[in-house]
Design a protein around this motif. Structure first.
Motif, PDB file in Angstrom:
ATOM      1  N   ARG A 117       0.830  -1.218   0.000  1.00 36.42           N
ATOM      2  CA  ARG A 117       0.000   0.000   0.000  1.00 36.42           C
ATOM      3  C   ARG A 117       0.861   1.264   0.000  1.00 36.42           C
ATOM      4  N   ARG A 118       1.954   1.243   0.769  1.00 36.80           N
ATOM      5  CA  ARG A 118       2.837   2.411   0.819  1.00 36.80           C
ATOM      6  C   ARG A 118       3.469   2.665  -0.556  1.00 36.80           C
ATOM      7  N   VAL A 119       3.904   1.593  -1.232  1.00 38.00           N
ATOM      8  CA  VAL A 119       4.495   1.741  -2.566  1.00 38.00           C
ATOM      9  C   VAL A 119       3.433   2.222  -3.553  1.00 38.00           C
ATOM     10  N   GLU A 120       2.235   1.626  -3.510  1.00 38.63           N
ATOM     11  CA  GLU A 120       1.149   2.033  -4.410  1.00 38.63           C
ATOM     12  C   GLU A 120       0.781   3.499  -4.194  1.00 38.63           C
ATOM     13  N   ASP A 121       0.661   3.924  -2.954  1.00 38.80           N
ATOM     14  CA  ASP A 121       0.311   5.320  -2.670  1.00 38.80           C
ATOM     15  C   ASP A 121       1.381   6.276  -3.191  1.00 38.80           C
ATOM     16  N   ALA A 122       2.655   5.931  -2.992  1.00 41.80           N
ATOM     17  CA  ALA A 122       3.738   6.786  -3.497  1.00 41.80           C
ATOM     18  C   ALA A 122       3.692   6.829  -5.025  1.00 41.80           C
ATOM     19  N   TRP A 123       3.519   5.665  -5.654  1.00 44.14           N
ATOM     20  CA  TRP A 123       3.484   5.588  -7.119  1.00 44.14           C
ATOM     21  C   TRP A 123       2.370   6.455  -7.686  1.00 44.14           C
ATOM     22  N   ASN A 124       1.221   6.425  -7.063  1.00 46.43           N
ATOM     23  CA  ASN A 124       0.063   7.138  -7.600  1.00 46.43           C
ATOM     24  C   ASN A 124       0.127   8.650  -7.391  1.00 46.43           C
ATOM     25  N   THR A 125       1.136   9.142  -6.682  1.00 49.24           N
ATOM     26  CA  THR A 125       1.371  10.592  -6.648  1.00 49.24           C
ATOM     27  C   THR A 125       2.020  11.048  -7.953  1.00 49.24           C
ATOM     28  N   ARG A 149       9.275  11.006  -4.649  1.00 51.30           N
ATOM     29  CA  ARG A 149       8.542  10.324  -3.571  1.00 51.30           C
ATOM     30  C   ARG A 149       8.587   8.802  -3.759  1.00 51.30           C
ATOM     31  N   VAL A 150       8.450   8.356  -4.997  1.00 47.67           N
ATOM     32  CA  VAL A 150       8.533   6.918  -5.278  1.00 47.67           C
ATOM     33  C   VAL A 150       9.918   6.394  -4.915  1.00 47.67           C
ATOM     34  N   ALA A 151      10.944   7.150  -5.245  1.00 45.63           N
ATOM     35  CA  ALA A 151      12.309   6.717  -4.937  1.00 45.63           C
ATOM     36  C   ALA A 151      12.500   6.508  -3.436  1.00 45.63           C
ATOM     37  N   LEU A 152      11.811   7.276  -2.610  1.00 40.82           N
ATOM     38  CA  LEU A 152      11.986   7.180  -1.160  1.00 40.82           C
ATOM     39  C   LEU A 152      11.388   5.922  -0.536  1.00 40.82           C
ATOM     40  N   VAL A 153      10.554   5.170  -1.265  1.00 40.81           N
ATOM     41  CA  VAL A 153      10.063   3.896  -0.729  1.00 40.81           C
ATOM     42  C   VAL A 153      10.997   2.756  -1.143  1.00 40.81           C
ATOM     43  N   ARG A 169      -2.629   5.008 -13.375  1.00 41.65           N
ATOM     44  CA  ARG A 169      -2.745   4.803 -11.934  1.00 41.65           C
ATOM     45  C   ARG A 169      -2.896   3.311 -11.661  1.00 41.65           C
ATOM     46  N   PRO A 170      -1.822   2.639 -11.278  1.00 40.73           N
ATOM     47  CA  PRO A 170      -1.924   1.200 -11.045  1.00 40.73           C
ATOM     48  C   PRO A 170      -2.658   0.848  -9.756  1.00 40.73           C
ATOM     49  N   VAL A 171      -3.219  -0.332  -9.774  1.00 35.79           N
ATOM     50  CA  VAL A 171      -3.786  -0.955  -8.579  1.00 35.79           C
ATOM     51  C   VAL A 171      -2.893  -2.146  -8.296  1.00 35.79           C
ATOM     52  N   ARG A 172      -2.394  -2.239  -7.070  1.00 32.62           N
ATOM     53  CA  ARG A 172      -1.523  -3.355  -6.685  1.00 32.62           C
ATOM     54  C   ARG A 172      -2.216  -4.184  -5.618  1.00 32.62           C
ATOM     55  N   GLU A 173      -1.857  -5.470  -5.609  1.00 33.24           N
ATOM     56  CA  GLU A 173      -2.458  -6.394  -4.651  1.00 33.24           C
ATOM     57  C   GLU A 173      -1.379  -7.364  -4.178  1.00 33.24           C
ATOM     58  N   LEU A 174      -1.292  -7.541  -2.881  1.00 33.72           N
ATOM     59  CA  LEU A 174      -0.357  -8.508  -2.315  1.00 33.72           C
ATOM     60  C   LEU A 174      -0.739  -9.901  -2.792  1.00 33.72           C
ATOM     61  N   TRP A 175       0.212 -10.603  -3.388  1.00 35.40           N
ATOM     62  CA  TRP A 175      -0.036 -11.958  -3.874  1.00 35.40           C
ATOM     63  C   TRP A 175       0.538 -12.971  -2.891  1.00 35.40           C
ATOM     64  N   ALA A 176       1.764 -12.726  -2.416  1.00 36.86           N
ATOM     65  CA  ALA A 176       2.406 -13.620  -1.458  1.00 36.86           C
ATOM     66  C   ALA A 176       3.464 -12.832  -0.695  1.00 36.86           C
ATOM     67  N   HIS A 177       3.772 -13.303   0.508  1.00 30.50           N
ATOM     68  CA  HIS A 177       4.735 -12.609   1.354  1.00 30.50           C
ATOM     69  C   HIS A 177       5.445 -13.641   2.210  1.00 30.50           C
ATOM     70  N   ALA A 191      -4.734   9.616 -12.935  1.00 32.41           N
ATOM     71  CA  ALA A 191      -3.737   9.738 -11.879  1.00 32.41           C
ATOM     72  C   ALA A 191      -4.314  10.460 -10.673  1.00 32.41           C
ATOM     73  N   GLY A 192      -3.904  10.050  -9.519  1.00 39.39           N
ATOM     74  CA  GLY A 192      -4.379  10.670  -8.290  1.00 39.39           C
ATOM     75  C   GLY A 192      -4.148   9.758  -7.123  1.00 39.39           C
ATOM     76  N   PRO A 193      -4.854   9.965  -6.036  1.00 41.49           N
ATOM     77  CA  PRO A 193      -4.661   9.130  -4.857  1.00 41.49           C
ATOM     78  C   PRO A 193      -4.984   7.674  -5.153  1.00 41.49           C
ATOM     79  N   SER A 194      -4.589   6.829  -4.265  1.00 40.77           N
ATOM     80  CA  SER A 194      -4.826   5.408  -4.441  1.00 40.77           C
ATOM     81  C   SER A 194      -6.288   5.106  -4.730  1.00 40.77           C
ATOM     82  N   PRO A 195      -6.557   4.236  -5.700  1.00 40.74           N
ATOM     83  CA  PRO A 195      -7.935   3.900  -6.034  1.00 40.74           C
ATOM     84  C   PRO A 195      -8.586   2.989  -5.006  1.00 40.74           C
ATOM     85  N   ARG A 196      -7.881   2.577  -3.990  1.00 41.17           N
ATOM     86  CA  ARG A 196      -8.397   1.608  -3.036  1.00 41.17           C
ATOM     87  C   ARG A 196      -9.668   2.075  -2.318  1.00 41.17           C
ATOM     88  N   VAL A 197      -9.880   3.363  -2.255  1.00 37.84           N
ATOM     89  CA  VAL A 197     -11.089   3.861  -1.561  1.00 37.84           C
ATOM     90  C   VAL A 197     -12.337   3.316  -2.219  1.00 37.84           C
TER      91      VAL A 197
END
Length: 146
Positions: A12-20, A25-29, A64-72, A135-141
């Protein structure tokens, strides 16, 4: 909180940075010496990543990508993603794929290996095409996942 929750927070942190769409900002994650492979291009380090993203986003508009955790598992995260956008000529495109990340102890991405499937369509880039948005904030809302 379980390990999956940690992975989901990193995604989520990477997705939020990317969507700015702010390359700095993306580099900082990512770690300062992060390695990234995206299609045929490989970059190492935050400064080089900023240049890469600046060039990428000059070609890929309203993306604006949507990302989803697949495995961890420990420091490794597998992510599924999908995004849509258009180029400066108005041709729309869609892409989806997988990313494999390796993170440091702080949750910063150290290695990012991306596999992308592209759908370059000649249709117009407007909301009548079923696009997820611009482009804009995370689409997760409003969009809970892929």
């Amino acid at each position: 909180m379980g390990p999956g929750d940690v992975g989901a927070r990193v995604v989520r942190r990477v997705e939020d940075a990317w969507n700015t769409r702010a390359p700095e900002r993306v580099a900082l994650v990512h770690t300062p010496d992060a390695r990234r492979r995206n299609r045929p291009e490989c970059v190492t380090g935050r400064e080089v990543m900023v240049g890469f993203l600046t060039r990428k986003w000059a070609r890929e508009l309203d993306c604006r990508p949507v990302r989803e955790l697949w495995a961890h598992d420990g420091s490794r995260i597998a992510v599924r993603f999908a995004y849509e956008g258009h180029d400066d000529a108005g041709r729309r495109y869609r892409a989806h794929g997988n990313e494999d990340w390796e993170c440091d102890d702080r949750g910063l991405v150290r290695v990012r290996d991306t596999s992308i499937n592209d759908d370059r369509s000649s249709g117009p880039a407007d909301d009548s095409t079923g696009r997820r948005g611009v482009a804009g904030p995370s689409p997760r809302v409003t969009e809970p996942g892929l």
